[in-house]
Design an enzyme around this catalytic site. Structure first.
Site, PDB file in Angstrom:
ATOM      1  N   GLU A  75      -4.858   3.534   5.972  1.00 13.65           N
ATOM      2  CA  GLU A  75      -4.641   3.505   4.533  1.00 13.65           C
ATOM      3  C   GLU A  75      -4.993   4.826   3.863  1.00 13.65           C
ATOM      4  O   GLU A  75      -4.271   5.297   2.991  1.00 13.65           O
ATOM      5  CB  GLU A  75      -5.446   2.379   3.879  1.00 13.65           C
ATOM      6  CG  GLU A  75      -4.798   1.022   3.957  1.00 13.65           C
ATOM      7  CD  GLU A  75      -5.432   0.028   2.984  1.00 13.65           C
ATOM      8  OE1 GLU A  75      -5.895   0.470   1.910  1.00 13.65           O
ATOM      9  OE2 GLU A  75      -5.446  -1.162   3.294  1.00 13.65           O
ATOM     10  N   SER A  90     -11.132  -0.547   3.260  1.00 15.14           N
ATOM     11  CA  SER A  90     -10.291  -0.964   4.390  1.00 15.14           C
ATOM     12  C   SER A  90      -9.567   0.257   4.951  1.00 15.14           C
ATOM     13  O   SER A  90      -8.818   0.923   4.230  1.00 15.14           O
ATOM     14  CB  SER A  90      -9.276  -2.007   3.929  1.00 15.14           C
ATOM     15  OG  SER A  90      -9.931  -3.160   3.447  1.00 15.14           O
ATOM     16  N   ARG A 118       0.833  -1.207   0.000  1.00  8.93           N
ATOM     17  CA  ARG A 118       0.000   0.000   0.000  1.00  8.93           C
ATOM     18  C   ARG A 118       0.868   1.259   0.000  1.00  8.93           C
ATOM     19  O   ARG A 118       0.585   2.241   0.682  1.00  8.93           O
ATOM     20  CB  ARG A 118      -0.953   0.017   1.199  1.00  8.93           C
ATOM     21  CG  ARG A 118      -1.869  -1.174   1.285  1.00  8.93           C
ATOM     22  CD  ARG A 118      -2.833  -1.251   0.120  1.00  8.93           C
ATOM     23  NE  ARG A 118      -3.674  -2.429   0.240  1.00  8.93           N
ATOM     24  CZ  ARG A 118      -3.378  -3.630  -0.265  1.00  8.93           C
ATOM     25  NH1 ARG A 118      -2.261  -3.784  -0.961  1.00  8.93           N
ATOM     26  NH2 ARG A 118      -4.176  -4.660  -0.106  1.00  8.93           N
TER      27      ARG A 118
END
Length: 358
Positions: A354, A254, A164
């Site tokens: 995130e 998420s 990520r």
């Protein structure tokens, strides 16, 4: 170049947070970015690049000039015995791109189906799901330097992909050396507007079925050798069962990255919590399921103000506000910090969000 003033960003962020932008530039091509940089007032202002808004938490009105990336286009650039090379405009929806490639007979993106957001945002966070990451299907990208207006191209190595992560999530050090006018190494946050992305879809195609949920689907259906379309359908069904539709219940997908720990750390946690969901990594470390950690701390279904934890998946934070009374970015981040504190106190693990917080 279309410039708009005092624009609501609520329709442009999947959490549905009410915020406004002082200035928005609608970008339909490289020329729009360069025209914006030729305007002395706009060129001098800080910039914020916005795609689909699916990975953004707005904590207030946005003062930087918002570049709303709306570049379209999907096409096959090259076909070789080993790969199809596909190019997509940054403003295309990611799921639309996945659907289009499958319809053309180009398999390889099916595990990444139904991920919200745009193609241009995909390299920024190196999106991934169900055993596949973008970097495994990435060829190169084109971008515009927001300081000079020059266009440039980066390959996978130059993007510095990690879990990520990429060069687009890091700011360059103040005295960073430059190559061709750009900071060398990690550090293109706020400096680049991605305009096109090229994907390398492998030939011959091989299914990626190592993820537990996909193995369960294969066992349930009795389909031993699924094709790409079958995997696409399974992934869509799994995601719809677990994750709320942002059009119905605002969210950013998420919210936390799955943390990685050493084998010794994992063994210590297993000794105390044998049920923890974990996955061995190729480098010898172990990835822990952040949703399981949050759930174990009792957060599933809980709320702080109008920010809540989704009942079906503790990894997802949601907007429990009503029309005209939306959650604020401050409420979302207050809930996120409370969750981080709980997980750290119980497991000694720091969860990392995130989404980009603006």
């Amino acid at each position: 170049m279309l410039v708009e003033k005092n624009v609501s960003l609520q329709p442009w962020n999947s959490f549905g947070i009410a915020a406004r932008a002082q200035t928005v530039v609608r970008v339909h091509g490289v020329a729009d970015v360069q025209a914006m940089l030729a305007d002395p007032e706009l060129a001098a202002a800080p910039k914020f690049v916005l795609g689909g808004g699916s990975n953004v938490i707005l904590t207030g009105d946005v003062k930087p000039v918002v570049l709303k990336m709306e570049i379209k286009g999907l096409r096959l650039l090259e076909e070789t015995p080993r790969a199809w090379i596909v190019q997509a405009g940054a403003g295309e929806t990611w799921h639309g791109c996945v659907t289009w490639t499958l319809a053309q007979g180009f398999a390889g993106l099916e595990n990444l189906a139904l991920i919200p957001g745009t193609v241009g945002a995909a390299p920024v966070q190196n999106l991934g799901a169900y055993g596949v990451e973008l970097q495994e299907r990435f060829e190169s990208l084109d971008a515009v330097d927001l300081a000079t207006g020059r266009t440039f191209t980066l390959d996978a190595a130059q993007c510095g992909f990690g879990y990520r992560d990429s060069v687009f999530r890091h700011a360059a050090p103040p005295n960073a050396r430059t190559t061709g006018g750009l900071p060398r190494g990690m550090g293109l946050a706020g400096r680049a507007a991605i305009t096109h992305v090229r994907l390398r879809l492998p030939r011959p195609w091989k299914p990626e079925l190592g993820y537990l949920d996909l193995e369960r689907r294969r066992a349930e259906t009795g389909v031993e050798h699924p094709g790409a379309q079958q995997i696409f359908d399974w992934v869509c069904a799994i995601r719809r069962a677990k994750l709320p539709d942002p059009a119905v219940l605002g969210n950013a997908g998420s919210f936390f990255k799955n943390p990685t720990v050493s084998p010794d750390q994992c063994a210590d946690i297993i000794a105390r919590d044998p049920g923890i969901v974990h996955y061995p990594m190729p480098d010898g470390n172990v990835k822990l399921a952040a949703g399981w950690l949050i759930d174990a701390c009792g957060w599933r279904g809980k709320s702080i103000g109008k920010a809540g934890v989704y009942e079906k998946q503790a990894l997802v934070l949601v907007n429990r506000g009503r029309c005209g009374d939306s959650v604020t970015g401050g409420e979302v981040m207050t809930l996120a910090k409370a969750i981080q504190s709980s997980v750290y106190e119980r497991f000694g693990i720091r969860l990392e969000p995130e989404p980009v917080v603006v």
